[in-house]
Design a protein around this motif. Structure first.
Motif, PDB file in Angstrom:
ATOM      1  N   TYR A   9       0.828  -1.211   0.000  1.00 53.07           N
ATOM      2  CA  TYR A   9       0.000   0.000   0.000  1.00 53.07           C
ATOM      3  C   TYR A   9       0.859   1.256   0.000  1.00 53.07           C
ATOM      4  CZ  TYR A   9      -3.241  -3.523   1.830  1.00 53.07           C
ATOM      5  OH  TYR A   9      -3.975  -4.654   2.014  1.00 53.07           O
ATOM      6  N   ALA A  10       0.253   2.326  -0.504  1.00 55.89           N
ATOM      7  CA  ALA A  10       0.849   3.664  -0.394  1.00 55.89           C
ATOM      8  C   ALA A  10      -0.195   4.546   0.270  1.00 55.89           C
ATOM      9  CB  ALA A  10       1.196   4.209  -1.774  1.00 55.89           C
ATOM     10  N   TYR A  11       0.266   5.493   1.085  1.00 57.81           N
ATOM     11  CA  TYR A  11      -0.707   6.391   1.699  1.00 57.81           C
ATOM     12  C   TYR A  11      -0.175   7.812   1.730  1.00 57.81           C
ATOM     13  CZ  TYR A  11       1.802   6.508   6.216  1.00 57.81           C
ATOM     14  OH  TYR A  11       2.733   6.709   7.208  1.00 57.81           O
ATOM     15  N   MET A  12      -1.082   8.748   1.823  1.00 64.08           N
ATOM     16  CA  MET A  12      -0.728  10.160   1.880  1.00 64.08           C
ATOM     17  C   MET A  12      -1.572  10.817   2.961  1.00 64.08           C
ATOM     18  SD  MET A  12      -3.617  11.836   0.650  1.00 64.08           S
ATOM     19  CE  MET A  12      -3.017  13.414   0.098  1.00 64.08           C
ATOM     20  N   ALA A  13      -1.091  11.948   3.461  1.00 61.28           N
ATOM     21  CA  ALA A  13      -1.807  12.676   4.508  1.00 61.28           C
ATOM     22  C   ALA A  13      -1.899  14.142   4.124  1.00 61.28           C
ATOM     23  CB  ALA A  13      -1.099  12.523   5.851  1.00 61.28           C
ATOM     24  N   THR A  14      -3.035  14.741   4.404  1.00 61.54           N
ATOM     25  CA  THR A  14      -3.227  16.151   4.125  1.00 61.54           C
ATOM     26  C   THR A  14      -4.327  16.678   5.038  1.00 61.54           C
ATOM     27  OG1 THR A  14      -3.684  17.782   2.383  1.00 61.54           O
ATOM     28  CG2 THR A  14      -4.975  15.769   2.344  1.00 61.54           C
ATOM     29  N   GLU A  15      -4.559  17.969   5.014  1.00 62.09           N
ATOM     30  CA  GLU A  15      -5.660  18.540   5.785  1.00 62.09           C
ATOM     31  C   GLU A  15      -6.977  18.207   5.092  1.00 62.09           C
ATOM     32  OE1 GLU A  15      -5.009  22.682   6.204  1.00 62.09           O
ATOM     33  OE2 GLU A  15      -3.242  22.476   7.466  1.00 62.09           O
ATOM     34  N   LYS A  16      -7.988  17.954   5.880  1.00 62.23           N
ATOM     35  CA  LYS A  16      -9.286  17.576   5.337  1.00 62.23           C
ATOM     36  C   LYS A  16      -9.859  18.664   4.434  1.00 62.23           C
ATOM     37  CE  LYS A  16     -13.832  15.874   6.771  1.00 62.23           C
ATOM     38  NZ  LYS A  16     -14.715  15.569   7.928  1.00 62.23           N
ATOM     39  N   ASP A  17      -9.550  19.922   4.752  1.00 56.91           N
ATOM     40  CA  ASP A  17     -10.083  21.050   3.986  1.00 56.91           C
ATOM     41  C   ASP A  17      -9.231  21.426   2.769  1.00 56.91           C
ATOM     42  OD1 ASP A  17     -12.186  21.245   5.774  1.00 56.91           O
ATOM     43  OD2 ASP A  17     -11.120  22.669   7.069  1.00 56.91           O
ATOM     44  N   ASN A  18      -8.149  20.675   2.554  1.00 49.67           N
ATOM     45  CA  ASN A  18      -7.305  20.943   1.389  1.00 49.67           C
ATOM     46  C   ASN A  18      -7.934  20.253   0.172  1.00 49.67           C
ATOM     47  OD1 ASN A  18      -5.300  21.253  -0.527  1.00 49.67           O
ATOM     48  ND2 ASN A  18      -3.624  20.723   0.849  1.00 49.67           N
ATOM     49  N   HIS A  19      -8.974  20.862  -0.361  1.00 50.88           N
ATOM     50  CA  HIS A  19      -9.779  20.229  -1.408  1.00 50.88           C
ATOM     51  C   HIS A  19      -8.974  19.932  -2.675  1.00 50.88           C
ATOM     52  CE1 HIS A  19     -13.260  20.950   1.077  1.00 50.88           C
ATOM     53  NE2 HIS A  19     -13.002  22.253   1.122  1.00 50.88           N
ATOM     54  N   ALA A  20      -8.033  20.794  -3.007  1.00 50.62           N
ATOM     55  CA  ALA A  20      -7.233  20.579  -4.222  1.00 50.62           C
ATOM     56  C   ALA A  20      -6.397  19.310  -4.102  1.00 50.62           C
ATOM     57  CB  ALA A  20      -6.334  21.793  -4.462  1.00 50.62           C
ATOM     58  N   SER A  21      -5.743  19.129  -2.953  1.00 50.50           N
ATOM     59  CA  SER A  21      -4.915  17.955  -2.733  1.00 50.50           C
ATOM     60  C   SER A  21      -5.759  16.684  -2.652  1.00 50.50           C
ATOM     61  CB  SER A  21      -4.103  18.123  -1.435  1.00 50.50           C
ATOM     62  OG  SER A  21      -3.281  17.000  -1.207  1.00 50.50           O
ATOM     63  N   VAL A  22      -6.892  16.767  -1.937  1.00 51.47           N
ATOM     64  CA  VAL A  22      -7.780  15.611  -1.801  1.00 51.47           C
ATOM     65  C   VAL A  22      -8.305  15.187  -3.171  1.00 51.47           C
ATOM     66  CG1 VAL A  22      -9.984  14.802  -0.856  1.00 51.47           C
ATOM     67  CG2 VAL A  22      -8.453  16.180   0.561  1.00 51.47           C
ATOM     68  N   SER A  23      -8.711  16.145  -3.970  1.00 48.17           N
ATOM     69  CA  SER A  23      -9.237  15.857  -5.302  1.00 48.17           C
ATOM     70  C   SER A  23      -8.169  15.247  -6.198  1.00 48.17           C
ATOM     71  CB  SER A  23      -9.782  17.141  -5.936  1.00 48.17           C
ATOM     72  OG  SER A  23     -10.252  16.898  -7.242  1.00 48.17           O
ATOM     73  N   LEU A  24      -6.958  15.763  -6.112  1.00 50.30           N
ATOM     74  CA  LEU A  24      -5.860  15.262  -6.936  1.00 50.30           C
ATOM     75  C   LEU A  24      -5.580  13.791  -6.650  1.00 50.30           C
ATOM     76  CD1 LEU A  24      -3.478  15.731  -8.908  1.00 50.30           C
ATOM     77  CD2 LEU A  24      -2.122  16.411  -6.905  1.00 50.30           C
ATOM     78  N   PHE A  25      -5.426  13.454  -5.374  1.00 52.26           N
ATOM     79  CA  PHE A  25      -5.060  12.084  -5.016  1.00 52.26           C
ATOM     80  C   PHE A  25      -6.224  11.103  -5.156  1.00 52.26           C
ATOM     81  CE2 PHE A  25      -1.386  14.175  -3.254  1.00 52.26           C
ATOM     82  CZ  PHE A  25      -0.378  13.222  -3.383  1.00 52.26           C
ATOM     83  N   MET A  26      -7.443  11.546  -4.853  1.00 45.88           N
ATOM     84  CA  MET A  26      -8.572  10.625  -4.910  1.00 45.88           C
ATOM     85  C   MET A  26      -9.122  10.468  -6.331  1.00 45.88           C
ATOM     86  SD  MET A  26     -10.696  11.373  -1.392  1.00 45.88           S
ATOM     87  CE  MET A  26     -11.794  10.022  -1.781  1.00 45.88           C
ATOM     88  N   ASP A  27      -9.263  11.566  -7.053  1.00 39.65           N
ATOM     89  CA  ASP A  27      -9.866  11.504  -8.384  1.00 39.65           C
ATOM     90  C   ASP A  27      -8.871  11.089  -9.467  1.00 39.65           C
ATOM     91  OD1 ASP A  27     -12.161  12.364  -7.151  1.00 39.65           O
ATOM     92  OD2 ASP A  27     -11.895  14.480  -7.692  1.00 39.65           O
ATOM     93  N   LYS A  28      -7.639  11.593  -9.356  1.00 39.79           N
ATOM     94  CA  LYS A  28      -6.668  11.311 -10.412  1.00 39.79           C
ATOM     95  C   LYS A  28      -5.801  10.093 -10.112  1.00 39.79           C
ATOM     96  CE  LYS A  28      -3.141  13.500 -13.301  1.00 39.79           C
ATOM     97  NZ  LYS A  28      -2.416  14.761 -13.627  1.00 39.79           N
ATOM     98  N   PHE A  29      -5.375   9.955  -8.848  1.00 34.73           N
ATOM     99  CA  PHE A  29      -4.451   8.872  -8.518  1.00 34.73           C
ATOM    100  C   PHE A  29      -5.118   7.667  -7.858  1.00 34.73           C
ATOM    101  CE2 PHE A  29      -1.407  12.615  -8.210  1.00 34.73           C
ATOM    102  CZ  PHE A  29      -0.915  12.413  -9.492  1.00 34.73           C
TER     103      PHE A  29
END
Length: 271
Positions: A9-29
């Motif tokens: 597995y690979a994992y990443m961490a970010t702030e919940k409100d960082n919508h740009a980062s969340v969208s990038l990793f969840m939608d694209k990756f």
């Protein structure tokens, strides 16, 4: 060298409100939401805490700490198999336990499986030796507030005000990891250990240590016993995870759907 074919597995961490980062990793990756731990931050003041006289705080030897961690946190999420290497790392400042005086003799602690009815344990990692933090462009109101409290504390030191340290210049921090507690009155012991770590930072020769940080499970009762400022803390950090092997699809589905456990072990090397 890391052999990626051995990584599940690979994992990443970010702030919940960082919508740009969340969208990038969840939608694209293709990452999936996994856990929402809490990052708790407490500033270091030059006023030391007074710890209750009926609480005993003792430092563990590395082999003792490793034994207790494997016994009580070995099944915790993200518990590292090489916990011994972490405890022996030069950045790990030590492991301490707290218990009420009279509950157990120090020489008997952990021997033959003996532990008090209520006890707590944590370790400290000197993250400031690796990198420094600095507050960038802060609002003028924040700067004014900080300077005002510094001035009041300097004029009236008897008040022992909890002031905000100087975050405008590079500073380091201590990271508390492996926080564990057991027993009906262990919350008070966790708080005492946190106060002990604060005093250790306040009295340290390294004046650049300005905050104490820890990360615990979002639903962990520890949140209520660990001193922290809501202004500086993040109640919902977001961890996302991605399976790197197709053959582990079922296991990955079970992992992401399993409710979070109470405890969480955060590897200080990944902070």
């Amino acid at each position: 060298m890391v052999h990626f074919q051995d990584v599940d597995y690979a994992y990443m961490a970010t702030e919940k409100d960082n919508h740009a980062s969340v969208s990038l990793f969840m939608d694209k990756f293709g990452y999936t939401k996994f856990r929402t731990p809490a990052i708790l931050v407490n500033p270091v003041n030059h006023h030391c805490f007074r710890i209750s006289s009926n609480i005993e705080i003792a430092r563990l030897k590395i082999d003792q700490a490793e034994h207790l961690y494997r016994r009580f946190m070995g099944s915790t999420e993200f518990f590292p198999n090489d916990i011994g290497n972490i405890l022996r790392n030069k950045l790990s400042l030590g492991t301490w336990v707290a218990y009420f005086k009279g509950d157990i003799a120090w020489g008997d602690f952990g021997s033959a499986g003996q532990v008090p009815n209520s006890w707590a344990m944590l370790s400290v990692w000197n993250s400031g030796e690796i990198f420094k933090l600095r507050l960038g462009k802060a609002p003028f109101s924040c700067l004014l507030y900080t300077k005002s409290w510094w001035l009041i504390d300097k004029i009236f030191p008897c008040l022992k005000l909890a002031t905000i340290p100087d975050f405008f210049n590079p500073f380091g921090f201590y990271f508390m990891y492996g926080v564990y507690h057991e027993g009906p009155f262990s919350g008070k012991l966790v708080r005492a250990l946190c106060q002990f770590v604060h005093n250790m930072a306040a009295e340290s020769k390294d004046e650049n240590c300005k905050i104490i940080v820890t990360e615990v499970g979002g639903r962990d009762a520890l949140n209520h016993h660990i001193p922290h400022w809501k202004l500086l803390s993040c109640p919902e950090d977001l961890w996302c995870i991605k399976a790197l092997k197709n053959e582990g699809t079922n296991k990955f589905h079970e992992l992401t759907k399993t409710p979070p456990t109470r405890a969480l072990f955060v590897d200080p090397r990944e902070v």
